[in-house]
Write a protein that holds these residues in place. Structure first.
Motif, short mmCIF file in Angstrom:
data_model
loop_
_atom_site.label_atom_id
_atom_site.label_comp_id
_atom_site.label_asym_id
_atom_site.label_seq_id
_atom_site.Cartn_x
_atom_site.Cartn_y
_atom_site.Cartn_z
N LEU A 109 36.32 48.41 40.92
CA LEU A 109 36.90 47.28 41.65
C LEU A 109 37.16 46.17 40.66
O LEU A 109 36.24 45.52 40.17
CB LEU A 109 35.95 46.80 42.76
N GLN A 110 38.45 45.99 40.33
CA GLN A 110 38.85 44.91 39.44
C GLN A 110 39.06 43.66 40.28
O GLN A 110 39.87 43.66 41.20
CB GLN A 110 40.14 45.27 38.71
N MET A 111 38.32 42.62 39.97
CA MET A 111 38.37 41.39 40.75
C MET A 111 38.90 40.26 39.87
O MET A 111 38.26 39.91 38.86
CB MET A 111 36.97 41.05 41.28
N ASN A 112 40.05 39.72 40.23
CA ASN A 112 40.67 38.63 39.49
C ASN A 112 40.74 37.37 40.34
O ASN A 112 40.54 37.42 41.55
CB ASN A 112 42.08 39.03 39.05
N SER A 113 41.02 36.26 39.70
CA SER A 113 41.16 34.97 40.39
C SER A 113 39.97 34.73 41.32
O SER A 113 40.14 34.35 42.49
CB SER A 113 42.47 34.93 41.18
N SER A 140 41.66 38.62 52.60
CA SER A 140 41.15 37.58 51.71
C SER A 140 41.10 37.99 50.24
O SER A 140 40.95 37.14 49.36
CB SER A 140 39.75 37.14 52.16
N VAL A 141 41.25 39.29 49.96
CA VAL A 141 41.21 39.73 48.56
C VAL A 141 42.53 40.36 48.12
O VAL A 141 42.69 40.70 46.93
CB VAL A 141 40.05 40.71 48.28
N LYS A 142 43.45 40.53 49.04
CA LYS A 142 44.74 41.15 48.69
C LYS A 142 45.43 40.35 47.59
O LYS A 142 45.49 39.12 47.62
CB LYS A 142 45.64 41.22 49.92
N GLY A 143 45.95 41.09 46.61
CA GLY A 143 46.63 40.45 45.49
C GLY A 143 45.68 40.00 44.39
O GLY A 143 46.13 39.63 43.29
N ARG A 144 44.38 40.00 44.66
CA ARG A 144 43.41 39.58 43.64
C ARG A 144 42.51 40.73 43.21
O ARG A 144 42.11 40.81 42.05
CB ARG A 144 42.52 38.44 44.19
N PHE A 145 42.17 41.61 44.16
CA PHE A 145 41.28 42.74 43.86
C PHE A 145 42.11 44.02 43.80
O PHE A 145 43.05 44.20 44.58
CB PHE A 145 40.23 42.90 44.94
N THR A 146 41.72 44.93 42.90
CA THR A 146 42.39 46.21 42.78
C THR A 146 41.35 47.32 42.65
O THR A 146 40.48 47.27 41.79
CB THR A 146 43.31 46.25 41.56
N LEU A 147 41.50 48.30 43.54
CA LEU A 147 40.63 49.46 43.52
C LEU A 147 41.27 50.60 42.74
O LEU A 147 42.49 50.82 42.85
CB LEU A 147 40.41 49.96 44.95
N SER A 148 40.43 51.35 42.03
CA SER A 148 40.91 52.58 41.40
C SER A 148 39.75 53.56 41.36
O SER A 148 38.60 53.19 41.64
CB SER A 148 41.42 52.30 39.98
N GLU A 189 30.70 42.33 55.15
CA GLU A 189 32.16 42.22 55.20
C GLU A 189 32.77 43.43 54.51
O GLU A 189 32.51 43.68 53.33
CB GLU A 189 32.64 40.94 54.52
N TRP A 190 33.60 44.16 55.24
CA TRP A 190 34.36 45.26 54.65
C TRP A 190 35.40 44.67 53.71
O TRP A 190 36.11 43.74 54.08
CB TRP A 190 35.02 46.07 55.76
N VAL A 191 35.50 45.21 52.48
CA VAL A 191 36.38 44.63 51.47
C VAL A 191 37.61 45.51 51.20
O VAL A 191 38.74 45.02 51.20
CB VAL A 191 35.62 44.40 50.15
N ALA A 192 37.37 46.80 50.94
CA ALA A 192 38.48 47.65 50.53
C ALA A 192 38.06 49.11 50.58
O ALA A 192 36.86 49.42 50.58
CB ALA A 192 38.92 47.31 49.10
#
Lengths: 116, 108
Positions: A81-85, A63-71, A46-49
């Motif tokens: 990859l910051q993964m929340n919730s 499915s990860v929008k708003g929860r995961f943040t790439l930098s 599954e492609w994530v970001a």
């Protein structure tokens, strides 16, 4: 030789957070998009970001929008990859990869398990 | 999102057989498709880009074809080292860059 080393995986509680890291070498990091692809146990890819070369554009699967943040930090040849919730559906092997859409080099993967 | 459908989901063939895996996109993606090979316990390996261009170092028994919505990966003479799961991936336009569900290839 291109090398990508993923780290940061582990066990997280539902609703918890994890931060994945990826360090790359063997190529001019600042000239490449980087992406994350995940694979749930026994399942497909599954492609994530992904994140643009200079970090100004980032894209996420719904499915990860708003929860995961790439930098990224080009000075350190690193992507984060910051993964929340986190939820059970996020349990997977996460691969850091080189490329925008298709990817030509993969890390070894880091396992994320979400469970109470 | 563009859906990618592979068939079959698994196959078993003899060494030396010609094997074909198909991948269908839910809308036209021109030739913006790649194929990967994933051996057990390993990260995937890129085989073919732009639907039909073999990546350097990939054995010539692998080939890709197709454009638009219908694509195929062919192994002209199956070898024991080709046992793996094969995935197609669309990279047309905007993300997400979806994968097919995979085709597991085994030796009979």
């Amino acid at each position: 030789e291109v090398q990508i080393v993923d780290s940061g995986g582990g066990l997280a509680q539902p609703g918890g957070s994890l931060r994945l890291s990826c360090v790359a070498s063997g190529f001019t990091f600042s000239r490449y998009w980087m992406s994350w692809v995940r694979q749930a146990p026994g399942k497909g890819l599954e492609w994530v970001a992904n994140i643009k070369e200079d970090g100004t554009e980032k894209n996420y699967v719904d499915s990860v929008k708003g929860r995961f943040t790439l930098s990224r930090d080009n000075a350190k040849n690193s992507v984060y990859l910051q993964m929340n919730s986190l939820g059970a559906e996020d349990t997977a092997l996460y691969y850091c990869t080189r490329g925008r859409g298709w990817v030509d080099y993969w890390g070894q993967g880091t396992v994320v398990t979400v469970s109470s | 999102d563009i859906q990618m459908t592979q068939s079959p989901s698994s196959l078993s063939a003899s060494v030396g057989d010609r094997v074909t895996i198909t991948c269908r996109a839910s809308q036209g993606i021109r030739n913006n498709l790649v194929w990967y090979q994933q051996k057990a316990g390993r990260a995937p390996n890129l085989l073919i880009i732009d639907a039909s261009t073999l990546r350097s170092g990939v054995p010539p028994r692998f080939s890709g074809s197709g454009s638009g919505t219908d694509f195929a990966l062919t192994i002209s003479s199956l070898q024991p080292e080709d046992v793996a799961t094969y995935y197609c991936q669309n990279f047309d336009g905007a993300p997400p860059y979806t994968f097919g569900q995979g085709t597991k290839v085994e030796i009979k």
